[in-house]
Write an enzyme that holds these catalytic residues in place. Structure first.
Site: not given
Ligand code: FAD
Ligand code: UQ1
Length: 453
Positions: A70, A192, A371
């Protein structure tokens, strides 16, 4: 059987033995370890246990034939990668040495040590790992599913979060010439949390490259009270937004849209009576998310918010010592990312092995998450932090800068690392690299005079 948290491991083991594979009756399947969910976390832990358990002892319950990486969706939406590059067959990413049941879990019964699949199969387990991730709830925003069902050209609505919709983002971006472009962050936990704004920066960069930026107002509307949870990176991101003329509205939530009129309605979460309806040319939606219903509705398994209730350190269930959870569905209060799941993998592997052998689980997860905040077509700020929202950076320089090297890490290094190392059980996050790099740096300063200036 209901295990109290205070039960001693040896006693726990005795009870487990009563449920060993050979003694199971009235159920179609039994195994030592059942992993529910074959995504990032489930696959990675399955790979580790496939090295020591037999095929019949290790079950994975997963309905999807496709496995997606993803994190690549952000780049797919920005036209930098194709969707096919983010996909592999589930059969090719699960370890060969496991039994794959192609179905969804519809019922967890932790008192009985069973999980019921949609097919009606009942799986009795000695140990359970819940790895079902978060579901995308596009249905929660009135008008959104209808907008996403229309051709992207007429609708202007897109979403990087689903493989079903991510190609629309690139289509909508290419067609965007003027008007308002909105990027949203919902009023729910998300996976996320950086991704809703990464695509905003990519859109800005794309429009500048194409010479169309002056005619488009770019706005990031987030339900959160901050642009990012970690101050060091939030400061850097505010700077990026100011430099690029991106409007940011905090505590602003998308509550509905009319795709015929191309109008979106936002609510001020601090003053709920204030609702604003605005025209859009582009609307990138991050949908509300929740754990799958079989987990969220099970009050034995989950907390009030619907997350599997585990100890933040050991990741062991707080009521059932033979249950663990990994990744996005876990109650551990870390940022929900694949990087966090990577760091949790080895903790869970070691602690599950300990419990299987009647020992106390001792490994502790520190809440590491990272991130890669992509801010353009060749730039990225790599945020890394822990439970305290304190930076926990891998590299021996301050990572609050937009860097090309971090973009290359995101685009070219992470995908093969994911497919070849993580899904084969060999990537537990960058903690080892961090220790090596910071030790070298410390020695560089303190012991190696050549490096001192
Ligand atoms: P998933 O990988 O989502 O897997 C859950 C699995 O459970 C799925 O295969 C699903 O089919 C299955 N499942 C669901 N319900 C059931 C059920 N009832 N029974 C059985 N199986 C079930 N992370 C990063 O670290 N870096 C990034 O840059 C990054 N960017 C992202 C960008 C986007 C657009 C998105 C969407 C995610 C991003 N992530 C990123 C987050 C990352 O992908 C997730 O945090 C990670 O995949 C979580 O792993 P998981 O195993 O918990 O869940
Ligand atoms: C990481 O470990 C990881 O999990 C596989 C990611 O998900 C794709 C990431 O995006 C990042 C950045 C990390 C951390 C890795 C390093 C080398 C800092």
């Amino acid at each position: 059987m209901y295990f109290k948290a205070a039960v001693k491991p040896r006693a726990v083991l005795r009870v487990y033995r009563n449920f060993s594979c050979s003694s199971v009756r009235n159920s179609k399947h039994s195994c030592k370890l059942l992993i529910v969910g074959g995504g990032t976390g489930g696959c990675s832990v399955a790979a580790k246990f496939a090295k020591c358990l037999k095929k019949k002892e290790l079950y994975v319950l997963e309905a999807s034939e496709d496995h997606y990486y993803q994190p690549l969706f952000t780049l797919v939406g920005g036209g930098m990668e194709t969707l096919e590059e983010s996909r592999k067959n589930e059969a090719d990413v699960l370890p060969k040495n496991c039994t794959w049941l192609k179905s969804n879990a519809v019922r967890f019964d932790p008192m009985e040590n069973t999980v019921t699949a949609q097919t009606g199969d009942v799986i009795k387990y000695d140990f359970l790992l819940v790895a079902v991730g978060l579901e995308l709830r596009y249905d929660k925003i009135p008008g959104l599913e209808e907008a996403l069902s229309k051709p992207s050209k007429s609708s202007g609505v897109c979403s990087n979060y689903s493989p079903k919709y991510v190609n629309r983002t690139w289509e909508v971006l290419q067609q965007l010439t003027d008007g308002n472009a909105f990027f949203t962050f919902p009023n729910s936990p998300v996976k996320c949390p950086g991704a809703p704004q990464k695509i905003c920066y990519i859109a800005d960069a794309y429009l500048r490259k194409e010479g169309r930026r002056e005619k488009v107002n770019v706005t990031y509307n987030t339900s959160l009270p901050v642009i990012f949870g970690v101050k060091k990176y939030a400061d850097a991101l505010w700077k990026v937004c100011k430099e690029r003329d991106i409007n940011v509205n905090l505590r602003t939530n998308l509550i509905g849209l009319d795709s015929d009129k191309k109008e979106a309605t936002f609510q001020n979460l601090d003053k709920p009576e204030i609702k604003t309806t605005t025209q859009y040319s582009m609307l990138h939606v991050t949908p509300p998310m929740a754990t799958p219903q079989a987990v969220s509705s099970n009050t034995d398994l989950s907390n009030a918010a619907g997350f599997v209730e585990v100890n933040n350190g050991t990741l062991q269930h707080i009521r059932f010592p033979n249950i663990f959870a990994i990744g996005d569905c876990s109650s551990s209060p870390n940022s929900k990312t694949a990087a966090a799941a990577a760091a949790q993998c080895e903790i869970i592997h070691k602690n599950l092995c300990a419990v299987m052998e009647g020992r106390t689980p001792e490994e502790k997860y520190d809440g590491y998450a990272s991130c890669p905040l992509v801010t353009g077509y060749d730039k990225c700020i790599l945020a890394e932090f822990d439970y305290n929202l304190s930076p926990l950076e891998t590299f021996p320089f301050s990572q609050d800068k937009e860097m090309r090297s971090m973009f290359m890490l995101k685009k070219s290094i992470m995908p093969p690392l994911y497919w070849h190392l993580m899904l084969n059980g060999y990537w537990n996050g960058p903690s080892l690299f961090r220790k090596i790099m910071h030790l070298d740096f410390a020695y560089g300063n303190k012991r190696n005079p050549a490096k001192q200036d």
